[in-house]
Write a protein that holds these residues in place. Structure first.
Motif, PDB file in Angstrom:
ATOM      1  N   MET A   1       0.849  -1.195   0.000  1.00  0.00           N
ATOM      2  CA  MET A   1       0.000   0.000   0.000  1.00  0.00           C
ATOM      3  C   MET A   1       0.877   1.235   0.000  1.00  0.00           C
ATOM      4  N   SER A   2       0.561   2.182  -0.882  1.00  0.00           N
ATOM      5  CA  SER A   2       1.380   3.387  -0.972  1.00  0.00           C
ATOM      6  C   SER A   2       1.120   4.312   0.207  1.00  0.00           C
ATOM      7  N   LEU A   3       1.900   5.346   0.298  1.00  0.00           N
ATOM      8  CA  LEU A   3       1.810   6.274   1.416  1.00  0.00           C
ATOM      9  C   LEU A   3       0.646   7.246   1.237  1.00  0.00           C
ATOM     10  N   THR A   4       0.301   7.924   2.322  1.00  0.00           N
ATOM     11  CA  THR A   4      -0.762   8.923   2.295  1.00  0.00           C
ATOM     12  C   THR A   4      -0.196  10.284   1.910  1.00  0.00           C
ATOM     13  N   PHE A   5      -1.095  11.212   1.579  1.00  0.00           N
ATOM     14  CA  PHE A   5      -0.657  12.576   1.282  1.00  0.00           C
ATOM     15  C   PHE A   5       0.049  13.192   2.486  1.00  0.00           C
ATOM     16  N   ALA A   6      -0.445  12.864   3.690  1.00  0.00           N
ATOM     17  CA  ALA A   6       0.210  13.376   4.901  1.00  0.00           C
ATOM     18  C   ALA A   6       1.640  12.857   5.003  1.00  0.00           C
ATOM     19  N   ASP A   7       1.841  11.588   4.622  1.00  0.00           N
ATOM     20  CA  ASP A   7       3.199  11.042   4.597  1.00  0.00           C
ATOM     21  C   ASP A   7       4.068  11.804   3.599  1.00  0.00           C
ATOM     22  N   HIS A   8       3.515  12.084   2.421  1.00  0.00           N
ATOM     23  CA  HIS A   8       4.262  12.847   1.415  1.00  0.00           C
ATOM     24  C   HIS A   8       4.692  14.192   1.977  1.00  0.00           C
ATOM     25  N   GLU A   9       3.751  14.866   2.628  1.00  0.00           N
ATOM     26  CA  GLU A   9       4.051  16.180   3.203  1.00  0.00           C
ATOM     27  C   GLU A   9       5.154  16.079   4.251  1.00  0.00           C
ATOM     28  N   THR A  10       5.048  15.092   5.112  1.00  0.00           N
ATOM     29  CA  THR A  10       6.029  14.930   6.187  1.00  0.00           C
ATOM     30  C   THR A  10       7.413  14.630   5.638  1.00  0.00           C
ATOM     31  N   LEU A  11       7.494  13.727   4.677  1.00  0.00           N
ATOM     32  CA  LEU A  11       8.797  13.337   4.142  1.00  0.00           C
ATOM     33  C   LEU A  11       9.394  14.424   3.251  1.00  0.00           C
ATOM     34  N   GLY A  12       8.556  15.139   2.502  1.00  0.00           N
ATOM     35  CA  GLY A  12       9.053  16.258   1.713  1.00  0.00           C
ATOM     36  C   GLY A  12       9.673  17.323   2.605  1.00  0.00           C
ATOM     37  N   ARG A  13       9.003  17.610   3.709  1.00  0.00           N
ATOM     38  CA  ARG A  13       9.535  18.589   4.660  1.00  0.00           C
ATOM     39  C   ARG A  13      10.807  18.063   5.324  1.00  0.00           C
ATOM     40  N   ALA A  14      10.832  16.760   5.637  1.00  0.00           N
ATOM     41  CA  ALA A  14      12.016  16.193   6.285  1.00  0.00           C
ATOM     42  C   ALA A  14      13.240  16.294   5.376  1.00  0.00           C
ATOM     43  N   LEU A  15      13.057  16.035   4.098  1.00  0.00           N
ATOM     44  CA  LEU A  15      14.183  16.141   3.163  1.00  0.00           C
ATOM     45  C   LEU A  15      14.627  17.590   2.996  1.00  0.00           C
ATOM     46  N   TYR A  16      13.677  18.500   2.941  1.00  0.00           N
ATOM     47  CA  TYR A  16      14.028  19.927   2.859  1.00  0.00           C
ATOM     48  C   TYR A  16      14.807  20.357   4.103  1.00  0.00           C
ATOM     49  N   ASP A  17      14.306  19.962   5.281  1.00  0.00           N
ATOM     50  CA  ASP A  17      14.997  20.324   6.530  1.00  0.00           C
ATOM     51  C   ASP A  17      16.390  19.688   6.580  1.00  0.00           C
ATOM     52  N   ALA A  18      16.515  18.457   6.082  1.00  0.00           N
ATOM     53  CA  ALA A  18      17.823  17.799   6.065  1.00  0.00           C
ATOM     54  C   ALA A  18      18.798  18.580   5.206  1.00  0.00           C
ATOM     55  N   MET A  19      18.320  19.085   4.071  1.00  0.00           N
ATOM     56  CA  MET A  19      19.165  19.875   3.186  1.00  0.00           C
ATOM     57  C   MET A  19      19.596  21.169   3.860  1.00  0.00           C
TER      58      MET A  19
END
Length: 268
Positions: free
Chosen positions: A1-19
């Motif tokens: 099962m793929s991820l939720t939109f909330a997961d997308h938002e969380t991981l997109g922000r996590a990668l941005y913050d990591a950068m």
């Protein structure tokens, strides 16, 4: 099962913050084992939106990643991906590029860049369409970077991480691509004055035009065009080379139909 939109938002922000904090995170396929390639593309768009909305960066091009056998074998990723280039990633030829405050674990690669004169849309673009849309080709260093710990990436990780985009440097020479045999173009890379690696345009899916056509068609399926005026990075023809402060990278691009041209940068 793929991820939720909330997961997308969380991981997109996590990668941005990591950068922004220069603090790598664990591979997404470990923290979210069900992540799909489609999830990864959605995450990458969210990461990009933080750069454009929060930081005011402007998209100026696109890139293809993981196109050559040398890079695929090095990373253990065996299909191409794409990312978006912004104005903040662009450095002039012979630039000094800071690592601290800018990147986590940079690696330099030599490739052929395209500058477009017309827009490519849809999903049925051919190599001939790409050639007709191209204003010029240029020698290029792309310095990729990963927000994933120790470059332990699967295809989902690098896609989500905007194809591991870092920064890029274009050479000063722009060559008319017509009547140039792109597969036979040779790139020779040196590090700190010593020869390092060599590769041909054919290393990129047989022909850089094929790679750019793939990119146009893949993005076209998402309703995204390769726009006139944009720079397109077609993928490395040589293995990736880790760099650190003090390193000087240089490359020459040569072909039977044009004079040798070059690109270089120094890391500080």
């Amino acid at each position: 099962m793929s991820l939720t939109f909330a997961d997308h938002e969380t991981l997109g922000r996590a990668l941005y913050d990591a950068m922004r904090t220069e603090t790598a995170i664990k591979p997404l396929r470990e923290t979210h084992p069900s992540i799909t390639i489609e999830d990864a593309y959605q995450i990458s768009r969210i990461m990009l939106s933080h750069r454009t909305v929060n930081d005011g960066e402007i998209v100026v091009g696109k890139k293809i990643g993981v196109t050559s056998a040398a890079v695929q074998e090095m990373l253990g990723v065996f299909q191409p991906d794409f990312g978006f280039l912004t104005d903040a990633m662009a450095y002039e030829n012979n630039a000094e590029i800071p690592i601290a405050g800018n990147m986590i674990s940079p690696r330099a690669e030599g490739e052929i860049a395209f500058r477009l004169k017309s827009t490519l849309t849809g999903t049925d673009n051919t190599e001939a369409d790409v050639l007709a849309a191209t204003k010029s080709i240029m020698p290029c260093f792309e310095i990729v970077d990963s927000r994933i710990e120790n470059w332990q990436i699967a295809i989902q990780d690098t896609i989500a991480d905007n194809a591991s985009c870092g920064v890029y440097v274009l050479g000063d020479s722009e060559i008319d691509p017509n009547d140039v045999d792109l597969p036979s173009i040779k790139i020779d890379v040196s590090k700190n004055g010593q020869p390092l690696s060599s590769g041909l345009g054919s290393a990129v899916q047989g022909n850089p035009l094929t790679a750019v056509a793939w990119l146009a068609n893949t993005l076209g399926a998402y309703g995204i065009a390769l726009e006139a005026g944009e720079v397109i990075l077609s993928g490395s023809v040589v293995p990736l080379e880790p760099v650190q402060a003090g390193d000087i990278m240089s490359l020459t691009m040569s072909g039977n139909e044009f004079e040798t041209c070059s690109a270089s940068c120094r890391f500080i």
